[in-house]
Design a protein around this motif. Sequence first.
Motif, PDB file in Angstrom:
ATOM      1  N   HIS A 354       0.981  -1.219   0.047  1.00 35.55           N
ATOM      2  CA  HIS A 354       0.101  -0.122  -0.195  1.00 35.55           C
ATOM      3  C   HIS A 354       1.102   1.184   0.185  1.00 35.55           C
ATOM      4  CE1 HIS A 354      -2.951  -2.769   0.922  1.00 35.55           C
ATOM      5  NE2 HIS A 354      -2.469  -2.958   1.973  1.00 35.55           N
ATOM      6  N   LEU A 358      -0.074   5.106   1.359  1.00 31.52           N
ATOM      7  CA  LEU A 358       0.676   5.593   2.275  1.00 31.52           C
ATOM      8  C   LEU A 358       1.354   6.792   2.092  1.00 31.52           C
ATOM      9  CD1 LEU A 358       2.436   2.475   3.673  1.00 31.52           C
ATOM     10  CD2 LEU A 358       0.625   3.876   5.015  1.00 31.52           C
ATOM     11  N   ILE A 361      -1.456   9.521   1.928  1.00 31.42           N
ATOM     12  CA  ILE A 361      -1.828  10.013   3.176  1.00 31.42           C
ATOM     13  C   ILE A 361      -0.821  10.987   4.197  1.00 31.42           C
ATOM     14  CG2 ILE A 361      -2.287   9.134   5.760  1.00 31.42           C
ATOM     15  CD1 ILE A 361      -3.591   6.637   4.294  1.00 31.42           C
ATOM     16  N   THR A 362       0.393  10.378   3.837  1.00 31.89           N
ATOM     17  CA  THR A 362       1.556  11.170   4.501  1.00 31.89           C
ATOM     18  C   THR A 362       1.526  12.665   4.174  1.00 31.89           C
ATOM     19  OG1 THR A 362       2.940   9.211   4.735  1.00 31.89           O
ATOM     20  CG2 THR A 362       4.077  11.091   5.025  1.00 31.89           C
ATOM     21  N   GLU A 582       0.252  -3.806   9.219  1.00 29.88           N
ATOM     22  CA  GLU A 582      -0.153  -3.138   8.331  1.00 29.88           C
ATOM     23  C   GLU A 582      -0.948  -1.884   9.072  1.00 29.88           C
ATOM     24  OE1 GLU A 582      -2.496  -4.710   5.200  1.00 29.88           O
ATOM     25  OE2 GLU A 582      -0.687  -6.091   4.271  1.00 29.88           O
ATOM     26  N   PHE A 586       0.001   2.316   9.100  1.00 26.32           N
ATOM     27  CA  PHE A 586      -1.116   3.386   8.641  1.00 26.32           C
ATOM     28  C   PHE A 586      -1.266   4.272   9.982  1.00 26.32           C
ATOM     29  CE2 PHE A 586      -2.307   0.772   5.163  1.00 26.32           C
ATOM     30  CZ  PHE A 586      -2.616   1.937   4.045  1.00 26.32           C
ATOM     31  N   CYS A 589       1.960   6.559  10.342  1.00 32.55           N
ATOM     32  CA  CYS A 589       2.006   7.517   9.160  1.00 32.55           C
ATOM     33  C   CYS A 589       0.808   8.711   9.747  1.00 32.55           C
ATOM     34  CB  CYS A 589       1.582   7.231   7.884  1.00 32.55           C
ATOM     35  SG  CYS A 589       2.886   6.092   7.309  1.00 32.55           S
ATOM     36  N   ILE A 590      -0.345   8.248   9.767  1.00 36.25           N
ATOM     37  CA  ILE A 590      -1.410   9.221   9.981  1.00 36.25           C
ATOM     38  C   ILE A 590      -1.256  10.091  11.402  1.00 36.25           C
ATOM     39  CG2 ILE A 590      -3.832   9.521  10.549  1.00 36.25           C
ATOM     40  CD1 ILE A 590      -4.353   7.348   8.902  1.00 36.25           C
TER      41      ILE A 590
END
Length: 636
Positions: A354, A358, A361-362, A582, A586, A589-590
């Motif tokens: 993904h 990612l 989103i970053t 996983e 996520f 990163c968020i």
Amino acid sequence: MWMIICLLFSSGLATLENDRDFKMCGIWRHGNASRNLKYDLKTGCEKIEISANESTLSIRGSITAKCTRSSSIHLDSNALQNQSNFCVLWEPLLDLLIVEVNGNNHILCEPKGLQGSCCTDLSLGDQENASLYGIVKGSTRGDIIRDDVMETYTFKGGSINCKERFCDDASQKSRGANMIEEVVMKSNTTGHVDLPCAQSTVIEMEEGFTGLNLTLPASVASNMIPSVYLPSCLKSKTNIKSKVVCTYYKEQKLFQVGPSDSTLLGDIVGLSVENEIIQNLPEPVKIRFHHIPLPANCSGRCVSWDTKKDKEVNWKYEGCYTFKINERETECQCYHLTYFAILVQVKPRATVRHLEALTFITAVCCAVSLVSCLVLFYWLCKHRKMKKNQTSLVHRGLVVAIFLLCLFLILTGTIANVGNETVCEMTGALLHYSLLSTLCWMAMEVFHTFLLVRKVFSSRPPWVFYMGGFGLPALLVGILLSIGDIYGKKKIVPSENITGPYHMCWMLDSDKSLLAHYIINIGLLAVVVSSGTVMLFLVVKEIRNRSDWKKINVAFLSIWGLTCLFGTTWGLSFLDFGPFSEATLFLFCIINSLQGFFLMLRYYALERIKKKDDSSSGGSSSGPSKQHMLNTHENS
């Protein structure tokens, strides 16, 4: 191919002579009169006689495949003490016969292509003695046959398939592929040249050469044969004509295999230009390989053979770029000439699932944090004018560090794709600096909070915090830059598309970079996360009995705000394993990309709570003796 040319010129006649099938030498003892070289050559495979007398050196017999010649050549009179050194050199594959007398070459039979059936394995037959004039110290390949004077040496041979013999010999030598290209170049032909182990196309580039597309020949009809594009820049401006040889190798035994976790994908293509070193081309040659579809967990990249190291496995990626046309076609664009192939890594590569999601989103979260950091920095500066304290200083340092980190995280991918190596190296260093600075300012937050909890309110000089938050990271990055080979373009491979990696300017995968990563990045992160976790526990213990803190919203805000402030959210990176890896990735990163936003939200909530408390208390100090740590951070 530059290495072939270097080998030819550096080793001289010795290299060429080692490839001769037959070499007979001696000293021709003759008189002072005029001398001649006579020859009478016919096709067949019976015998060759090499004889000499007072005035004539004679070569006659039937050993050639196509050459039929009979004539006499007058020799110059530059002989030392009535004798001359000579050699007879025979290459049956080329049908080439050369007689060398006192260093002067006389070509009796010129190459007319590569011969299939030819006469070779010449062995000594009948000999005739002479009294005064003749051949002294006759030898074959340096081994003396007779020291005394001989009038005639006779050699007999056998008819064999020369092409098959040559391929067998080439496959047993480290420079077998070089041998094939050399003999094709010397065959004095253009167009298709066929060997059992390789098929070549010889093209003569003339004035006005504008480039050429060609499909390489093959021994059998197939839709998997590579095609080649030769750019116009291959034609030298100094030579009127020059030859280029394109060779298709179906047998990989002519080449050493790659690393143990890799394999060559089928075909190999060799390209070379006669008597020229070809590298750093302004326009690339293009080799399009046709192949079977690769498994999902394998990746194929264009490689070239480093001919500087014949005895070592040295397929290298430098100088070639890989373009995947579709699952059955891959094009290699290369800026030099050598041997080219596709190297497939048969073991699964380190990939990221993904990656596209990612990355998106970053980028979005970092953009939100950038705006939040600007707003929060303005608020903190406004607050500083009203009341100066060290808490505001530490907060401002952390906000600046997070702003720089988010900025370089957004820019690193773009710079890696459009910038040169130097720019990418500096961007990678700045990104690393902003990361270390963020972690160091979080450590400053932990240190400053510890002083507040322990009621140590003595003021510290601002430069102490600046040196810890900005100075120490600059020192560490400066040391790594001086070491070199630390920063540059890093490739992150998505598992969904292994041929389309994401590029970023960051720390390389070299041994020095990995060592620096584990010592500095992981070490500092472990210190910040562990100390932040301990500090969070102490703060919560200190204020857990406050009545208004027992409210759910206040408790959540307290724990969440301090968690981000002390860097404990970065500890998610240590939980990237198992079935939740996983989800952890996520979350990491968020949460960490939105740290600037969360800090702004925390500050805004604190202001709202403070105003509400002030209005309800009528401005009196009716709070408990131990202030809520969220307020303490704003009012030390």
